[in-house]
Design an enzyme around this catalytic site. Structure first.
Site, short mmCIF file in Angstrom:
data_model
loop_
_atom_site.label_atom_id
_atom_site.label_comp_id
_atom_site.label_asym_id
_atom_site.label_seq_id
_atom_site.Cartn_x
_atom_site.Cartn_y
_atom_site.Cartn_z
N SER A 262 0.86 -1.19 0.00
CA SER A 262 0.00 0.00 0.00
C SER A 262 0.89 1.23 0.00
CB SER A 262 -0.87 0.02 1.26
OG SER A 262 -0.08 0.36 2.39
N ASP A 263 0.35 2.36 -0.44
CA ASP A 263 1.04 3.60 -0.17
C ASP A 263 0.90 3.84 1.34
OD1 ASP A 263 2.40 6.00 -0.30
OD2 ASP A 263 1.35 6.72 -2.07
N TRP A 264 1.70 4.74 1.86
CA TRP A 264 1.82 4.88 3.33
C TRP A 264 0.50 5.33 3.97
CZ3 TRP A 264 5.31 2.42 1.25
CH2 TRP A 264 6.50 2.06 1.86
N THR A 265 -0.08 4.45 4.75
CA THR A 265 -1.43 4.56 5.36
C THR A 265 -2.54 4.57 4.31
OG1 THR A 265 -1.50 6.97 5.55
CG2 THR A 265 -0.63 5.77 7.45
N GLY A 266 -2.29 3.98 3.19
CA GLY A 266 -3.31 3.91 2.15
C GLY A 266 -4.11 2.61 2.19
#
Ligand code: NOJ
Length: 761
Positions: A262-266
């Site tokens: 995932s993208d960061w906290t995505g």
């Protein structure tokens, strides 16, 4: 291993010389499965779950007990990011992590050189290895949909074919050198405003023909090991939990066998995310930690599925040899060979937009050269939100000029304007009207003083090099630009300078388009030299002085005005009130000194802001301007040299082609000027009598050709007919549009020199 690579290569060659684009290819990663299954059998459920989320900010877990090393990620894409606190964003304050700053994405794309993209990837990988990293979070290859896009400088092009060729080169360079590439951000992350909440509504044909191809090529041709899911939603589903994106298209259609992070906290859910194809939640364990363990224990998620997600990670782990900690970070990251690559890319990226004969500069009379503009001394390796490079060095334009000119001319410098400076806290703090007023007054005073100094310097010089444009504070992750105007009052300043000196050469160090209406007529020559890396200033000086002939070509269109570009013209962008950026929130939360002041966003406004309609469909970039006959400032593919080229005698190997053929085009190119230079020849197709709608023309082939003065060469371009298919939404397959095609050969999308008609049967 060698044999496997050979079989794999032969397999790829077969695929790319005419099989159906729907053919599923075998990833080289599958070779490890037998060994992996043996490992998985020995793993506990807890150990498996531990692999599926972040362990630290840029690390996910292996299984020490079984000899499986942790996975170390690093940003990417234009330099190896400095070492940060394991669980925060603060620097570790090392000196050995000073890396090479490579020209950013749009600069790389302006080279139109897959070979240089390969070298670039090689350089990135070498430095990643020196730092003990397994996976580079790059390349970043989203299509540049809006000229204001905050990450246009990081991305490659508005054109899917150009983006694909460069992405494949970059990834091969990375992975051939023992590091995994993580291609980002899949998919449709074409704007920064609202990226953490926006739902992209786009038709499938545009997705398949414009937005997916660079990702598809990265997987199908370059066997990319990693994919980063985008923050946004696509047609109602978060990209990190979209069955369509991750399972159906990426894995089933393209045969992706690696891992999706995932993208960061995505990440937004547990069951949907793991079921629909996400492997690793980064950097937290909110969804794929304990909740996932519980879901498996409750029988909501099967252990078989967990095994599959773990297997996909282990494939990458097997393909990438971990670097023992004692072998990492033993010397400074940036090394000479990589600095040379950075120079080579920069040297071929600079685009000469206009030249009325003032360039190259002649120093015979020892002229006084006024270098004016804060961008002449501005470092571009960092400066905004998101990734930057703590670089070993960065030659700014002024330094480059001084290095190369020495005592052959008198170089005087004036800053001219105050550059925009990025302050992270601006995103969270609202300034009172009183503070804003005082600041504005102060700014005006400073601006007047700087302008006055610049005008004096210009008045006493033979020639003015105005070095302006954006900077990394203006173009930044997390927010799009409000407009494409030159910041810091540069238009007004150049107007004043022009009153005292008409010999102006303007150089824009920008990563994205600017409005050129004011500066173009006032400049005798106009160049764009990008955020051009560690060696950018030297490359620029060599270009201005004629040591090299400029050979960069625009990877995107310069519109006359922003409102002409498709998303703006159709009212699809901008979309209202912006929420705090998702990544900025994460950074703020992990940095104790920042308070979140603005987390609550008006629900009604958010509703309006959170849908991005792509009603322009496939009419992206030059496809839009051409098809709608909208005048542009400079066309896609444009770039002058210090010589002239003549194109003649276009032939094809046949007049009629079947769907399995490859069209071969031959023509003659002659350097009719007096200096050696490289031309980027471009092949476009125009459908004459199609049965479905098409853009007026589409890029399908290109090549860089180096010619000495007076030299003539026969050039060959190839276009496989299968690359001319369209995505048929009714049948959900690629279909042929058998029609007459006009093949267009030229120096840009706006400068077609030769045409030839053929038939598809
Ligand atoms: C968010 C960015 O969108 C992504 O490109 C980057 O790799 C991660 N942050 C990690 O820094």
């Amino acid at each position: 291993m060698k044999n496997f690579k050979l079989i794999y290569l032969i397999f790829c060659l077969t695929i790319f010389s005419g099989c159906s684009p729907n053919t599923i290819r075998q990833s080289s990663l599958l070779q490890y499965d037998a060994k992996i299954n043996h490992i998985i059998r020995q793993m506990t459920l807890e150990e498996k779950i531990a692999m599926l989320h972040g362990k630290h900010m840029f690390v996910s877990a292996g299984v020490k007990r079984l000899g499986v090393a942790d996975m170390h990620y690093v940003d990417g894409p234009f330099g190896i990011r400095e070492e940060l606190q394991p669980d925060g964003w603060g620097s570790l304050g090392w000196e050995t992590d000073r890396a090479t700053f490579f020209p950013t994405g749009s600069a790389l794309a302006a080279t139109w050189s897959p070979e240089l993209a390969y070298a670039y990837g090689t350089g990135m990988a070498r430095e990643a290895r020196l730092r003990g990293k397994d996976m580079i979070l790059g390349p970043a290859i989203n299509i540049q949909r809006i000229p204001t896009g905050g990450r246009t400088f990081e991305y490659l092009s508005e054109d899917p074919f150009l983006s694909s060729r460069l992405s494949v080169g970059y990834i091969n360079g990375v992975q051939d050198n023992g590091v995994a590439a993580c291609v980002k951000h899949y998919a449709l992350n074409n704007q920064e405003n609202n990226r953490g909440s926006v739902d992209v509504i786009v038709d499938e044909r545009a997705m398949r023909e414009i937005y997916f191809p660079p990702f598809k090529a990265s997987v199908v041709e370059a066997d990319a090991y990693g994919i980063m899911a985008a923050y946004n939603k696509v047609n109602g589903w978060w990209a990190s939990e979209s069955d369509m994106l991750l399972n159906k298209v990426l894995r089933d259609d393209w045969g992706f066998a690696g891992m999706v992070i995932s993208d960061w906290t995505g990440t937004h859910s547990t069951v949907n995310a793991i079921t629909n194809g996400l492997n690793v939640e980064m950097p937290t364990d909110k969804f794929l930690g304990k909740p996932l363990l519980e879901a498996v224990r409750a029988g909501t998620v099967s252990e078989d599925l967990i095994n599959q997600r773990v297997r996909e990670i282990l494939r990458v782990r097997m393909a990438i040899k971990p670097i023992p900690p004692e072998q990492a970070n033993v010397g400074v990251t940036s090394r000479k060979p990589q600095q040379k690559i950075a120079y080579d890319v920069a040297a071929k990226s600079i685009v000469l937009l206009k030249n009325s004969g003032i360039l190259p500069l002649t120093l015979e009379k020892k002229p006084t050269i006024a270098v004016i503009g804060a961008n002449a001394t501005q470092a571009m390796a960092s400066g905004g939100m998101g990734t930057g490079v703590k670089t070993l060095y960065e030659v700014t334009p002024l330094e480059g000029l001084r290095n190369r000119i020495g005592s052959d001319a008198r170089v005087v410098y004036a800053k001219g304007y105050e550059p925009v400076v990025y302050r992270f806290s601006d995103m969270f703090e609202e300034k009172s009207p009183q503070v804003q007023k005082t600041e504005a007054r102060e700014k005006r005073k400073v601006a007047q003083k700087l302008a006055q100094e610049a005008i004096e310097v210009a008045a006493s010089a033979d020639i003015v090099l105005f070095i302006g444009g954006n900077n990394r504070a203006v173009e930044t992750e997390g927010s799009d630009r409000r407009d494409i105007k030159l910041p810091s009052g540069q238009d007004g300043l150049i107007q004043e300078i022009a009153k005292v000196n008409a010999n102006i050469v303007t150089i824009l160090t920008s990563g994205a388009p600017n409005d050129l209406n004011v500066i173009k007529p006032l400049s005798k020559a106009l160049l764009i030299s990008w955020f051009n890396g560690t060696e950018g200033g030297n490359a620029l000086a060599d270009t201005l002085l004629g040591k090299i002939s400029p050979s960069g070509r625009l990877p995107f269109t310069f519109p006359v005005k922003l409102e002409d570009s498709p998303a703006y013209a159709l009212g699809n962008y901008p979309q209202g009130q912006k929420a705090n950026d998702i990544f900025a929130n994460l950074v703020a939360k992990t940095e104790s000194d920042i308070t979140l002041k603005n987390e609550k966003v008006n629900e009604a406004q958010l509703k309006n802001a959170d849908t991005a309609f792509y009603s322009e469909g496939s009419l992206m970039g030059y496809r839009w301007f051409d098809t709608k006959s909208i005048p542009i400032m400079y066309p896609f593919g444009h770039g002058l040299t210090y010589t002239t080229f003549e194109y003649s005698d276009l032939k094809t190997d046949k007049g009629t082609y079947t769907t399995r053929d490859t069209i071969k085009l031959f023509f003659t190119l002659e350097n009719t000027g007096t200096s050696a230079a490289e031309e980027v020849v471009q092949g476009y197709v125009h459908r004459v009598n199609p049965s479905v709608e098409w853009p007026v023309k589409e890029l399908k082939a290109f090549s860089r050709v180096q010619l000495d003065p007076g030299e003539t060469r026969s050039v060959t371009l190839e276009i496989p007919v299968e690359h001319l298919r369209y995505w048929n939404q009714d049948t959900q397959t690629w279909s042929d549009d058998l029609c007459d095609i006009e093949l267009l050969i030229g120096a840009s999308a706006g400068d077609i020199r030769l045409k030839r008609r053929i038939t598809l049967k």
